[in-house]
Design an enzyme around this catalytic site. Structure first.
Site, PDB file in Angstrom:
ATOM      1  N   ASN A   9       0.868  -1.177   0.000  1.00 26.48           N
ATOM      2  CA  ASN A   9       0.000   0.000   0.000  1.00 26.48           C
ATOM      3  C   ASN A   9       0.904   1.225   0.000  1.00 26.48           C
ATOM      4  O   ASN A   9       1.487   1.559   1.028  1.00 26.48           O
ATOM      5  CB  ASN A   9      -0.890  -0.044   1.253  1.00 26.48           C
ATOM      6  CG  ASN A   9      -1.682   1.229   1.450  1.00 26.48           C
ATOM      7  OD1 ASN A   9      -1.794   2.057   0.547  1.00 26.48           O
ATOM      8  ND2 ASN A   9      -2.240   1.391   2.651  1.00 26.48           N
ATOM      9  N   LYS A  11       0.093   4.256  -0.305  1.00 28.10           N
ATOM     10  CA  LYS A  11      -0.538   5.465   0.275  1.00 28.10           C
ATOM     11  C   LYS A  11      -0.280   6.657  -0.647  1.00 28.10           C
ATOM     12  O   LYS A  11      -0.244   6.485  -1.865  1.00 28.10           O
ATOM     13  CB  LYS A  11      -0.037   5.697   1.703  1.00 28.10           C
ATOM     14  CG  LYS A  11      -0.168   4.424   2.546  1.00 28.10           C
ATOM     15  CD  LYS A  11       0.050   4.640   4.021  1.00 28.10           C
ATOM     16  CE  LYS A  11      -0.126   3.310   4.746  1.00 28.10           C
ATOM     17  NZ  LYS A  11      -0.078   3.444   6.201  1.00 28.10           N
ATOM     18  N   HIS A  94      -9.509   1.606   4.787  1.00 25.30           N
ATOM     19  CA  HIS A  94      -8.252   1.743   5.537  1.00 25.30           C
ATOM     20  C   HIS A  94      -8.488   2.737   6.680  1.00 25.30           C
ATOM     21  O   HIS A  94      -9.250   3.698   6.528  1.00 25.30           O
ATOM     22  CB  HIS A  94      -7.146   2.237   4.599  1.00 25.30           C
ATOM     23  CG  HIS A  94      -5.795   2.177   5.232  1.00 25.30           C
ATOM     24  ND1 HIS A  94      -5.374   3.103   6.157  1.00 25.30           N
ATOM     25  CD2 HIS A  94      -4.785   1.289   5.107  1.00 25.30           C
ATOM     26  CE1 HIS A  94      -4.159   2.780   6.565  1.00 25.30           C
ATOM     27  NE2 HIS A  94      -3.784   1.682   5.951  1.00 25.30           N
ATOM     28  N   GLU A  96      -6.832   5.097   7.727  1.00 27.77           N
ATOM     29  CA  GLU A  96      -6.541   6.493   7.366  1.00 27.77           C
ATOM     30  C   GLU A  96      -7.716   7.118   6.622  1.00 27.77           C
ATOM     31  O   GLU A  96      -8.009   8.301   6.774  1.00 27.77           O
ATOM     32  CB  GLU A  96      -5.242   6.554   6.535  1.00 27.77           C
ATOM     33  CG  GLU A  96      -4.027   6.287   7.426  1.00 27.77           C
ATOM     34  CD  GLU A  96      -2.831   5.680   6.728  1.00 27.77           C
ATOM     35  OE1 GLU A  96      -2.776   5.684   5.484  1.00 27.77           O
ATOM     36  OE2 GLU A  96      -1.939   5.160   7.434  1.00 27.77           O
ATOM     37  N   GLU A 164      -5.508  -4.495  10.624  1.00 25.31           N
ATOM     38  CA  GLU A 164      -4.460  -3.495  10.827  1.00 25.31           C
ATOM     39  C   GLU A 164      -4.710  -2.741  12.125  1.00 25.31           C
ATOM     40  O   GLU A 164      -5.491  -1.778  12.142  1.00 25.31           O
ATOM     41  CB  GLU A 164      -4.456  -2.507   9.654  1.00 25.31           C
ATOM     42  CG  GLU A 164      -4.175  -3.163   8.317  1.00 25.31           C
ATOM     43  CD  GLU A 164      -3.557  -2.181   7.336  1.00 25.31           C
ATOM     44  OE1 GLU A 164      -2.494  -2.497   6.792  1.00 25.31           O
ATOM     45  OE2 GLU A 164      -4.117  -1.090   7.142  1.00 25.31           O
ATOM     46  N   GLY A 170       2.575   2.427  10.693  1.00 22.90           N
ATOM     47  CA  GLY A 170       3.551   3.494  10.506  1.00 22.90           C
ATOM     48  C   GLY A 170       4.252   3.920  11.782  1.00 22.90           C
ATOM     49  O   GLY A 170       4.925   4.946  11.814  1.00 22.90           O
ATOM     50  N   SER A 209       3.453  -1.974  10.316  1.00 28.91           N
ATOM     51  CA  SER A 209       4.903  -2.030  10.521  1.00 28.91           C
ATOM     52  C   SER A 209       5.506  -3.395  10.177  1.00 28.91           C
ATOM     53  O   SER A 209       6.455  -3.846  10.827  1.00 28.91           O
ATOM     54  CB  SER A 209       5.258  -1.630  11.956  1.00 28.91           C
ATOM     55  OG  SER A 209       4.835  -0.294  12.213  1.00 28.91           O
TER      56      SER A 209
HETATM   57  P1  PGA Z   1       2.870   0.406   7.539  1.00 29.13           P
HETATM   58  O1  PGA Z   1       1.371   0.618   6.941  1.00 29.13           O
HETATM   59  O2  PGA Z   1       3.362  -0.900   6.983  1.00 29.13           O
HETATM   60  O3  PGA Z   1       3.640   1.589   7.039  1.00 29.13           O
HETATM   61  O4  PGA Z   1       2.722   0.367   9.026  1.00 29.13           O
HETATM   62  C1  PGA Z   1       0.495  -0.460   6.782  1.00 29.13           C
HETATM   63  C2  PGA Z   1      -0.813   0.047   6.228  1.00 29.13           C
HETATM   64  O5  PGA Z   1      -1.309   1.072   6.709  1.00 29.13           O
HETATM   65  O6  PGA Z   1      -1.376  -0.557   5.293  1.00 29.13           O
END
Ligand code: PGA
Length: 247
Positions: A9, A11, A94, A96, A164, A170, A209
């Site tokens: 992903n 983003k 997601h 976010e 998640e 992140g 992560s």
């Molecule tokens: P990350 O994000 O691997 O940077 O923690 C995962 C995600 O939000 O899909």
């Protein structure tokens, strides 16, 4: 056996220069292995990424879609448009998007229906906040998100769920394998009960992560059928190392 899916992903990251990453991943995957592989770049790069990945093991997906097919929705992208650009999957709900765009479970479910209508495989994300985990609400939060975000039509369709934990995205903080195993087992149970055989066969990805150093351990947990990888999917080397851990 549920087939493993390693999904990136990107983003809101990536420029035309990032197509080199797609090319490197395509080259690195070669003839492929026992896992599927997907990258979801920003919408502006989907068509070019799909061109670069055509004929390879790498699939290309979107990060969101609108629920309707066309109309007066400035700035939005229909599922059919993603499919037309060469996407085969779309990430939906997601955390976010739930936070930045006030996406409710009902909105996510409508988008998931749209994805199926367009022939895309939806990847629906669920996950608890740190506050919810500390209050002992993790499983009830996840169950409510699944109940509201997954449409009944999933009983007859291919779909993916991504767990998640918001506090692990992140942040460099990874859920431990006990925490991951507990939630994935609960998700599998819920999916099997509600959707029967499609629920038993749907990949359940872990995200938060995930990186080359922890991928093998996470992917070995029962009911973990792959990963949704943010930061570590931006570098071909890291992403391929995670893919290799899925073997
Ligand atoms: P990350 O994000 O691997 O940077 O923690 C995962 C995600 O939000 O899909």
């Amino acid at each position: 056996m549920v087939r493993t899916l390693i999904a990136g992903n990107w983003k809101m990251n990536g420029s035309p220069a990032s197509l080199a990453v797609i090319e490197a991943v395509v080259a690195g995957l070669g003839e492929g292995g026992p896992a599927d592989c997907l990258i979801c770049p920003p919408a502006t790069l989907i068509a070019q990424a799909a061109d670069a990945a055509r004929g390879s093991l790498l699939a290309i997906g979107g990060q969101d879609c609108h629920a309707v097919e066309s109309g007066a929705h400035t700035g939005d992208i229909a599922a059919e448009m993603l499919a037309g650009a060469g996407a085969s999957h779309v990430i939906l709900g997601h955390s976010e998007r739930r936070a930045d765009h006030n996406e409710t479970d009902a909105i996510v479910a409508a988008k998931a229906e749209a994805a199926l209508r367009a022939g895309l495989t939806p990847i629906v994300c669920v996950g608890e906040s740190l506050e919810q985990r500390e209050a002992g609400e993790t499983l009830s939060v996840i169950d409510a998100q699944l109940a509201g975000s997954l449409p009944d039509s999933f009983a007859n369709a291919g779909f993916v769920v991504a767990y998640e934990p918001i506090w692990a995205i992140g942040t460099g903080k990874v859920a431990d394998t006990t925490q991951i195993g507990e939630v994935h087992a609960a998700i599998r149970q819920t999916l099997a009960k509600r959707f029967g055989s499609t629920g038993e066969g749907a990949p359940i990805l872990y995200g938060g992560s995930m990186k080359p150093g922890n991928a093998a351990e996470i992917l070995a947990v029962d009911d973990v059928n792959g990963g949704l990888i943010g930061g570590a999917s931006l570098k071909a080397e890291d992403f391929l190392a995670i893919y290799a851990a899925a073997q």
